[in-house]
Design a protein around this motif. Structure first.
Motif, PDB file in Angstrom:
ATOM      1  N   SER A 173      10.234 -10.390   6.231  1.00 35.92           N
ATOM      2  CA  SER A 173      11.415 -10.606   5.379  1.00 35.92           C
ATOM      3  C   SER A 173      11.511  -9.521   4.320  1.00 35.92           C
ATOM      4  O   SER A 173      12.575  -8.936   4.081  1.00 35.92           O
ATOM      5  CB  SER A 173      11.323 -11.968   4.696  1.00 35.92           C
ATOM      6  OG  SER A 173      11.682 -12.992   5.596  1.00 35.92           O
ATOM      7  N   LYS A 200      10.160  -6.541   4.301  1.00 35.10           N
ATOM      8  CA  LYS A 200      10.408  -5.214   4.870  1.00 35.10           C
ATOM      9  C   LYS A 200      11.872  -5.064   5.293  1.00 35.10           C
ATOM     10  O   LYS A 200      12.477  -4.007   5.154  1.00 35.10           O
ATOM     11  CB  LYS A 200       9.476  -4.989   6.066  1.00 35.10           C
ATOM     12  CG  LYS A 200       9.070  -3.532   6.213  1.00 35.10           C
ATOM     13  CD  LYS A 200       7.984  -3.344   7.249  1.00 35.10           C
ATOM     14  CE  LYS A 200       7.602  -1.880   7.384  1.00 35.10           C
ATOM     15  NZ  LYS A 200       6.711  -1.632   8.520  1.00 35.10           N
ATOM     16  N   ILE A 201      12.425  -6.124   5.826  1.00 39.46           N
ATOM     17  CA  ILE A 201      13.825  -6.099   6.250  1.00 39.46           C
ATOM     18  C   ILE A 201      14.742  -5.778   5.075  1.00 39.46           C
ATOM     19  O   ILE A 201      15.642  -4.944   5.177  1.00 39.46           O
ATOM     20  CB  ILE A 201      14.219  -7.481   6.817  1.00 39.46           C
ATOM     21  CG1 ILE A 201      13.602  -7.693   8.181  1.00 39.46           C
ATOM     22  CG2 ILE A 201      15.725  -7.618   6.917  1.00 39.46           C
ATOM     23  CD1 ILE A 201      14.294  -6.959   9.283  1.00 39.46           C
ATOM     24  N   LYS A 202      14.476  -6.437   3.982  1.00 42.32           N
ATOM     25  CA  LYS A 202      15.371  -6.275   2.819  1.00 42.32           C
ATOM     26  C   LYS A 202      15.357  -4.849   2.295  1.00 42.32           C
ATOM     27  O   LYS A 202      16.367  -4.352   1.801  1.00 42.32           O
ATOM     28  CB  LYS A 202      14.950  -7.253   1.721  1.00 42.32           C
ATOM     29  CG  LYS A 202      15.487  -8.646   1.966  1.00 42.32           C
ATOM     30  CD  LYS A 202      14.850  -9.667   1.030  1.00 42.32           C
ATOM     31  CE  LYS A 202      15.229 -11.088   1.482  1.00 42.32           C
ATOM     32  NZ  LYS A 202      14.323 -12.106   0.902  1.00 42.32           N
ATOM     33  N   MET A 228       8.826  -8.024  13.732  1.00 42.97           N
ATOM     34  CA  MET A 228       9.717  -6.938  13.328  1.00 42.97           C
ATOM     35  C   MET A 228      10.483  -6.383  14.516  1.00 42.97           C
ATOM     36  O   MET A 228      11.683  -6.134  14.438  1.00 42.97           O
ATOM     37  CB  MET A 228       8.878  -5.826  12.671  1.00 42.97           C
ATOM     38  CG  MET A 228       9.679  -4.644  12.196  1.00 42.97           C
ATOM     39  SD  MET A 228      10.883  -5.077  10.928  1.00 42.97           S
ATOM     40  CE  MET A 228       9.805  -5.257   9.509  1.00 42.97           C
ATOM     41  N   VAL A 248      13.427  -8.701  15.243  1.00 43.08           N
ATOM     42  CA  VAL A 248      14.534  -8.874  14.300  1.00 43.08           C
ATOM     43  C   VAL A 248      15.197  -7.576  13.869  1.00 43.08           C
ATOM     44  O   VAL A 248      16.277  -7.600  13.267  1.00 43.08           O
ATOM     45  CB  VAL A 248      14.074  -9.629  13.034  1.00 43.08           C
ATOM     46  CG1 VAL A 248      13.470 -10.961  13.391  1.00 43.08           C
ATOM     47  CG2 VAL A 248      13.135  -8.788  12.216  1.00 43.08           C
ATOM     48  N   ALA A 270      18.938 -11.503  10.957  1.00 42.73           N
ATOM     49  CA  ALA A 270      17.477 -11.560  10.875  1.00 42.73           C
ATOM     50  C   ALA A 270      16.998 -12.396   9.692  1.00 42.73           C
ATOM     51  O   ALA A 270      16.140 -13.268   9.834  1.00 42.73           O
ATOM     52  CB  ALA A 270      16.911 -10.151  10.783  1.00 42.73           C
ATOM     53  N   ASP A 271      17.582 -12.126   8.559  1.00 42.53           N
ATOM     54  CA  ASP A 271      17.113 -12.779   7.345  1.00 42.53           C
ATOM     55  C   ASP A 271      17.226 -14.299   7.436  1.00 42.53           C
ATOM     56  O   ASP A 271      16.287 -15.030   7.120  1.00 42.53           O
ATOM     57  CB  ASP A 271      17.919 -12.259   6.150  1.00 42.53           C
ATOM     58  CG  ASP A 271      17.133 -12.324   4.873  1.00 42.53           C
ATOM     59  OD1 ASP A 271      16.030 -11.746   4.835  1.00 42.53           O
ATOM     60  OD2 ASP A 271      17.615 -12.967   3.923  1.00 42.53           O
ATOM     61  N   LEU A 324      14.743 -15.750   9.954  1.00 37.39           N
ATOM     62  CA  LEU A 324      13.373 -15.758   9.431  1.00 37.39           C
ATOM     63  C   LEU A 324      13.162 -16.927   8.478  1.00 37.39           C
ATOM     64  O   LEU A 324      12.154 -17.633   8.539  1.00 37.39           O
ATOM     65  CB  LEU A 324      13.092 -14.436   8.710  1.00 37.39           C
ATOM     66  CG  LEU A 324      12.856 -13.223   9.606  1.00 37.39           C
ATOM     67  CD1 LEU A 324      12.927 -11.932   8.802  1.00 37.39           C
ATOM     68  CD2 LEU A 324      11.502 -13.320  10.304  1.00 37.39           C
TER      69      LEU A 324
END
Lengths: 97, 97
Positions: free
Chosen positions: A90, A92-94, B73, B76, B82-83, B86
């Motif tokens: 989460s 890393k995605i942001k 990872m 997503v 993705a967020d 998750l």
DNA sequence: TTTGTCTTGACGGATACTGGCAAATATATC
DNA sequence: GATATATTTGCCAGTATCCGTCAAGACAAA
């Protein structure tokens, strides 16, 4: 064995009094596949979600989210470090957003 | 292409002046496989993590967490939802605990 | 029982993954 | 530069996994 995605599809389909056979026909696959997908025995291919959403007059984004959550769940279930790994992703995605 | 897991393995290995060849030998696989794993071209099999941790004298749980995060990872990345997916999984995980 | 729906298991084909090899490239040492 | 060693890369064959179809079974309604 059941999935959020499959349950939601079944809910949407039955609410419209649509038969497995009819949905399968519109998706151009065998009836048994839809049955398995709704029960969580198989995964729908990601590329088929938009068409499915159209047929069921459902929100494409909602179905995509449920589908993705199912994939994630399958990966982290029975993993002791699931929680930490999820948080890490989460974060890393942001950053890349 | 690079992964958290692979980068960490390389870090641990080089810190001990261990060669790819040596690590590969202890894991009983070809050198090229370890090279690819460290660079993120391939995934180590989950079952091999404990042995790897022992060889590198590393924390097994840490490596397992990194490994799992990489798998998530991959799933997503490039997914708009993705967020939310998750978060949904995190919530569901906690309930079953 | 008959009809229609749904479920389940097995099968062949397609696809993806794995480890190994060998050639190519990089890095070090002289 | 030349040589030796370390790493990377591309390709191959074997294997496992996934997908859709088919056929048979289970279940319910009449």
């Amino acid at each position: 064995m059941s999935t959020q995605f499959g349950s939601r599809v079944r809910e949407l389909r039955t609410k419209q009094k649509m038969l497995l056979r009819q949905l399968a026909s519109k998706l151009d696959v065998d009836t048994s596949i839809i049955s398995k997908i709704e029960r969580g025995d198989r995964q729908l291919k990601k590329e088929q979600i938009p068409l499915l959403a159209t047929i069921l007059q459902a929100d494409k984004v909602e179905l995509e989210t449920l589908w993705l959550a199912d994939q994630l769940m399958q990966l982290v279930k029975d993993e002791p470090t699931a929680d930490e790994a999820l948080k890490s992703v989460s974060k890393k995605i942001k950053k890349t957003k």
